[in-house]
Scaffold this motif. Structure first.
Motif, short mmCIF file in Angstrom:
data_model
loop_
_atom_site.label_atom_id
_atom_site.label_comp_id
_atom_site.label_asym_id
_atom_site.label_seq_id
_atom_site.Cartn_x
_atom_site.Cartn_y
_atom_site.Cartn_z
N GLN A 1 -35.21 -27.40 -7.22
CA GLN A 1 -35.12 -25.87 -7.87
C GLN A 1 -35.90 -24.57 -6.54
O GLN A 1 -36.66 -23.94 -7.18
CB GLN A 1 -35.71 -25.58 -8.69
CG GLN A 1 -34.78 -26.66 -10.03
CD GLN A 1 -35.08 -26.89 -11.57
OE1 GLN A 1 -36.04 -25.82 -12.08
NE2 GLN A 1 -35.64 -27.42 -12.17
N ASP B 1 -30.64 -29.40 -10.46
CA ASP B 1 -30.70 -29.47 -9.29
C ASP B 1 -31.40 -31.14 -9.23
O ASP B 1 -31.86 -31.09 -8.18
CB ASP B 1 -31.55 -28.56 -8.93
CG ASP B 1 -31.67 -28.15 -7.32
OD1 ASP B 1 -30.50 -28.54 -7.13
OD2 ASP B 1 -32.24 -28.03 -6.79
N ASN C 1 -29.36 -26.40 -5.16
CA ASN C 1 -30.01 -26.47 -3.62
C ASN C 1 -29.03 -26.80 -2.80
O ASN C 1 -29.03 -28.38 -2.93
CB ASN C 1 -31.15 -26.77 -3.29
CG ASN C 1 -32.03 -27.05 -2.23
OD1 ASN C 1 -30.84 -26.23 -0.67
ND2 ASN C 1 -33.63 -27.01 -2.07
N GLY D 1 -31.54 -22.99 -5.46
CA GLY D 1 -31.23 -24.03 -6.49
C GLY D 1 -31.95 -23.76 -7.34
O GLY D 1 -32.92 -22.95 -7.60
N SER D 2 -31.49 -24.08 -8.82
CA SER D 2 -32.42 -23.83 -9.81
C SER D 2 -31.85 -24.50 -11.46
O SER D 2 -31.54 -26.40 -11.02
CB SER D 2 -31.89 -21.92 -10.67
OG SER D 2 -30.31 -21.70 -10.90
N MET D 3 -32.23 -24.31 -12.45
CA MET D 3 -32.15 -25.02 -13.34
C MET D 3 -30.59 -24.92 -13.34
O MET D 3 -30.07 -26.63 -13.85
CB MET D 3 -33.17 -24.74 -15.06
CG MET D 3 -32.38 -25.34 -15.65
SD MET D 3 -32.95 -27.32 -16.07
CE MET D 3 -34.85 -26.58 -15.95
N SER E 1 -32.65 -34.34 -5.74
CA SER E 1 -33.36 -33.80 -6.58
C SER E 1 -33.67 -32.32 -4.90
O SER E 1 -33.91 -32.39 -4.01
CB SER E 1 -34.36 -33.49 -7.62
OG SER E 1 -34.27 -31.59 -8.11
#
Length: 424
Positions: A271, A411, A281, A275-277, A268
């Motif tokens: 975020q 993410d 990233n 990066g975000s929902m 991951s």
């Protein structure tokens, strides 16, 4: 000692073909499975096209009892059950077993329950008719319904899990199955994922204004990954499954081996840093790919084909940039890249496994499937890789290694390296 893991069976329920023969023909010929949906026009959705599998419920009749078929309402479970049982029989295993298979498990992912089926629950409860719901509704409402149906039909007794990681679900399921076998925790894992994008899920995406709305009258042209005229993604439904086995087990029974899983990785981006929902990233994506290469024991120079995530959104350019950095290749040195979503749309949780079946078929039959609707590559993409890396027609070519990756909401990232099976 780590085990080698191979693919010995596949099954697929795709918008452009149900079953391996039809699906193989479709991806070789560049046949679209995107169709106009009149109901979406009636509801005044901005996007009125979708990838809908030509699936017949009666196709399940030889595989499950009439009693089970009569009570089965969850479409995503139906898709998943069909793909899983097809992969099982394609691998050469019998359907009618009386003993629990303790050395065989299942990891089959999905994202949300069938909300159209749940609407019936809500309506009956609100109308004080709960007694009319019957006894089968809970097993289809639970997120693990699809794996439960598959494991029960086949008698699977090892780890039986339902994973969910948005659009990375499918590749994550295969990766998890690979890891269980690699580390000796199972001899076989039936891996896959399914997705039914019903009216309510489709409407939710439509409200985000991330779907293409310019090709409602030309549905087959609507999904346009890496194109300058891409206007958003097209939701699709379906399922796919891959039978993974310990190499020694496969060889002992004389199984046909279609590919080997060399390695993979998932992570991951947290975020953070772009990066975000809903956005990846870049550092997380690059790390995921490079760690996959390292786990597979190869370098970026060894990759012959990228089966990209590439959804026909503004994220396509960034994804290609991430691949150039992860592989250390650009311009004419970049490998060929294709996006099956140009033909079937974005099947969300099922995307990774349907695209993985396509990856294995390209290895097995020696071809690169075309990117349809790519008559106008995005200039931001052709500025960093050669246009010749973006095939728009079928290319007959010996493919040895495919990198398959998917990146999802939240993410989350997952990447798998498939190769031709080499006995040495």
């Amino acid at each position: 000692m780590s085990k080698r893991v191979v693919v010995t069976g596949m099954g697929v329920v795709s918008p452009n073909g149900v079953g391996l023969p039809d699906f193989l023909n479709a991806i070789q010929q560049g046949i679209s499975g995107i169709r106009f949906v009149p109901h979406y026009a009636d509801l005044h959705f901005s996007c009125q096209v979708a990838g809908v599998p030509p699936f017949e419920w009666d196709s399940l009749r030889p595989q499950i009892s009439d009693v089970v078929l009569h009570g089965l309402k969850g479409v995503n479970i139906g898709y998943g059950l069909k793909a899983a049982v097809d992969a099982w029989t394609h691998a050469g295993y019998p359907l009618n077993t009386t003993e629990t298979l303790w050395d065989t498990g299942c990891i089959f992912g999905n994202s949300v329950a069938d909300t159209e089926a749940m609407k019936n629950v809500i309506t009956r409860v609100d109308n004080k008719e709960v007694k009319k719901l019957g006894s089968r509704i809970v097993e289809q409402a639970m997120n693990s319904g699809v794996t439960s149906y598959i494991a029960g039909r086949l008698g699977l007794g090892n780890k039986v899990l339902t994973n969910s990681a948005a659009c990375a679900t499918g590749t994550q399921a295969i990766l998890m199955g690979y890891e269980y076998i690699k580390h000796g925790m199972a001899k076989r894992m039936l891996t896959g994922s399914s997705e039914y994008v019903d009216t309510y899920v489709f409407g939710s995406f439509d409200s985000m204004r991330v779907l293409s709305r310019k090709y409602n009258d030309q549905p087959e042209r609507a999904s346009r990954p890496m194109s300058a005229t891409a206007g958003g993604f097209i939701p699709g439904s379906g399922a796919a499954a891959l039978m993974l086995e310990d190499l020694d087990t496969a060889l002992e029974r004389g199984a046909t081996i279609y590919a080997e899983v060399l390695g993979g990785a998932g992570n991951s981006g947290g975020q953070r840093n772009g990066g975000s929902m809903t956005a990846a990233n870049p550092e997380g994506v690059i790390r995921c790919i490079t760690e996959s290469l390292a786990d597979a024991g190869i370098t970026g120079a060894d990759v012959d084909l990228i089966s990209g995530h590439l959804t026909a959104t503004i994220a396509d350019k960034q994804e290609i940039m991430n691949w150039t950095k992860a592989l250390g290749r650009e311009g004419r040195d970049f490998p060929m890249v294709n996006s099956l979503k140009s033909m079937i749309g974005h099947c969300l949780s099922a995307a990774g496994t349907i695209e993985s079946v396509a990856s294995v078929l390209q290895l097995q039959h020696g071809f690169v499937h075309p990117n349809i609707n790519l008559e106008d590559p995005h200039p931001g993409i052709t500025a960093i890789i050669a246009e010749t890396c973006l095939p728009t027609t079928l290319i007959k070519k010996d493919i040895n290694i495919v990198a398959k990756a998917n990146f999802g909401f939240g993410d989350v990232n997952s990447c798998i390296i498939f190769s031709k099976y080499n006995p040495e």
